[in-house]
Design an enzyme around this catalytic site. Structure first.
Site, mmCIF file in Angstrom:
data_model
loop_
_atom_site.group_PDB
_atom_site.id
_atom_site.type_symbol
_atom_site.label_atom_id
_atom_site.label_comp_id
_atom_site.label_asym_id
_atom_site.label_seq_id
_atom_site.Cartn_x
_atom_site.Cartn_y
_atom_site.Cartn_z
ATOM 1 N N LYS A 67 0.806 -1.229 0.000
ATOM 2 C CA LYS A 67 0.000 0.000 0.000
ATOM 3 C C LYS A 67 0.842 1.284 0.000
ATOM 4 O O LYS A 67 0.408 2.303 -0.518
ATOM 5 C CB LYS A 67 -0.975 0.006 1.176
ATOM 6 C CG LYS A 67 -2.091 -1.016 0.993
ATOM 7 C CD LYS A 67 -3.101 -0.970 2.115
ATOM 8 C CE LYS A 67 -4.143 -2.067 1.927
ATOM 9 N NZ LYS A 67 -5.190 -2.017 2.946
ATOM 10 N N ASP A 103 -10.063 2.415 1.860
ATOM 11 C CA ASP A 103 -10.147 1.726 3.159
ATOM 12 C C ASP A 103 -10.808 2.619 4.202
ATOM 13 O O ASP A 103 -11.576 2.142 5.049
ATOM 14 C CB ASP A 103 -8.749 1.358 3.675
ATOM 15 C CG ASP A 103 -8.124 0.204 2.912
ATOM 16 O OD1 ASP A 103 -8.875 -0.656 2.404
ATOM 17 O OD2 ASP A 103 -6.886 0.170 2.826
#
Ligand code: ATR
Length: 265
Positions: A67, A103
């Site tokens: 990420k 997210d």
């Protein structure tokens, strides 16, 4: 064929391909779009991502451990991804790589009510914790952060806000979010985290981002006490739905995604 993928290491356990392919089929895009899992070691990540647009990919989800790397290689970043310091969604458009973070909003969407004014405890200080802390602060929760390595919680709070805590008082929180990896390999959360099995109460909401074949011991204990429980699959579905909307510009079928994400292959 328009291709999509989840990029991780390991990634074989991911429910994203089943979830997204079911959604694409439901939207009538199953012939034209396909979503797959691609396992990429960290040293292969950047080269492979740069080759993807030429292979027909229009986007990708990015999971552990990529990420941060996804954020670093992008040409353009959303404000959210930049502030969180991690990206879980890439879009390939007109020769550019754009990075986004779904997210954070995915966690908020999974909560049944707004966390505004709620006292929240985030466990962990990795990428998932950063997204959770950012999201909860943006929606006006009061956020405490506990991490096994206390220094990481302190650094996280210096950057994003929130208050590092070393000995959180479990009943004091309206919302508890476990973003640590505890439970992923069968660890006992009540041995590893500052929580008691009998310490949950009705009125609390407990989120466990860890998902596996069995239901999480953390959520079982919370549910037995009458707390509202939200599992990692629900958060996965919500972040995935936001990513799918960006790529296809269509309304994602949440129930289809939930069912597919929960089915064993
Ligand atoms: P992610 O990006 O998914 O959040 P990460 O950066 O590897 O992944 O973070 C994993 C988190 O799980 C960290 O907060 C880690 O704590 P440390 O910072 O102390 O390593 C936490 N974690 C992993 N195993 C743990 C354990 N057995 N007990 C407590 N925390 C644990």
């Amino acid at each position: 064929m328009k291709r999509l993928a989840v990029l991780g290491h390991p990634v074989a356990h991911s429910r994203s391909p089943a979830m997204h392919n079911a959604a694409l089929a439901e939207l009538g895009l199953g012939e034209e779009w396909r979503y797959e899992a691609i396992d990429l070691a960290p040293d292969e990540f950047e080269r492979r991502v740069r080759a993807m647009p030429g292979e027909g990919f229009v986007g990708a989800n990015v999971t552990v451990p990529h990420k941060g790397a996804a954020l670093a290689l992008a040409d353009t970043l959303s404000e959210t991804a930049r502030e969180i310091g991690a990206a879980n969604t890439l879009s390939f458009e007109a020769g550019e790589i754009r990075a986004e973070n779904t997210d954070a909003q995915g966690l908020l969407d999974a909560l049944s009510s707004s966390p505004a004014g709620v006292r929240a405890l985030v466990l962990g200080a990795g990428g998932a914790a950063r997204a959770a802390v950012w999201a909860l602060l943006r929606d006006s929760a009061r956020v405490d952060v506990w991490n096994r390595t206390a220094l990481r919680a302190e650094h996280l709070c210096e950057e994003l806000g929130g208050t590092p805590v070393s000995d959180p008082e479990q009943p004091a929180y309206g919302l508890i979010v476990n973003t640590t990896a505890v439970g992923l390999r069968g660890e006992d959360p009540f041995a590893e985290l500052p929580l008691n099995e009998a310490g949950f109460a009705a009125g609390q909401t407990v989120v466990d981002l860890v998902y596996g074949e069995r239901s999480s011991p953390l959520l079982s204990a919370a549910g037995s006490a009458g707390a509202t429980t939200i599992d990692g699959i629900e958060v996965l579905v919500r972040q995935g739905a936001l990513s799918l909307r960006m790529w296809t510009e269509q309304d994602p079928p949440l129930d289809t995604m939930r069912t597919a994400a929960r089915l064993p292959d």
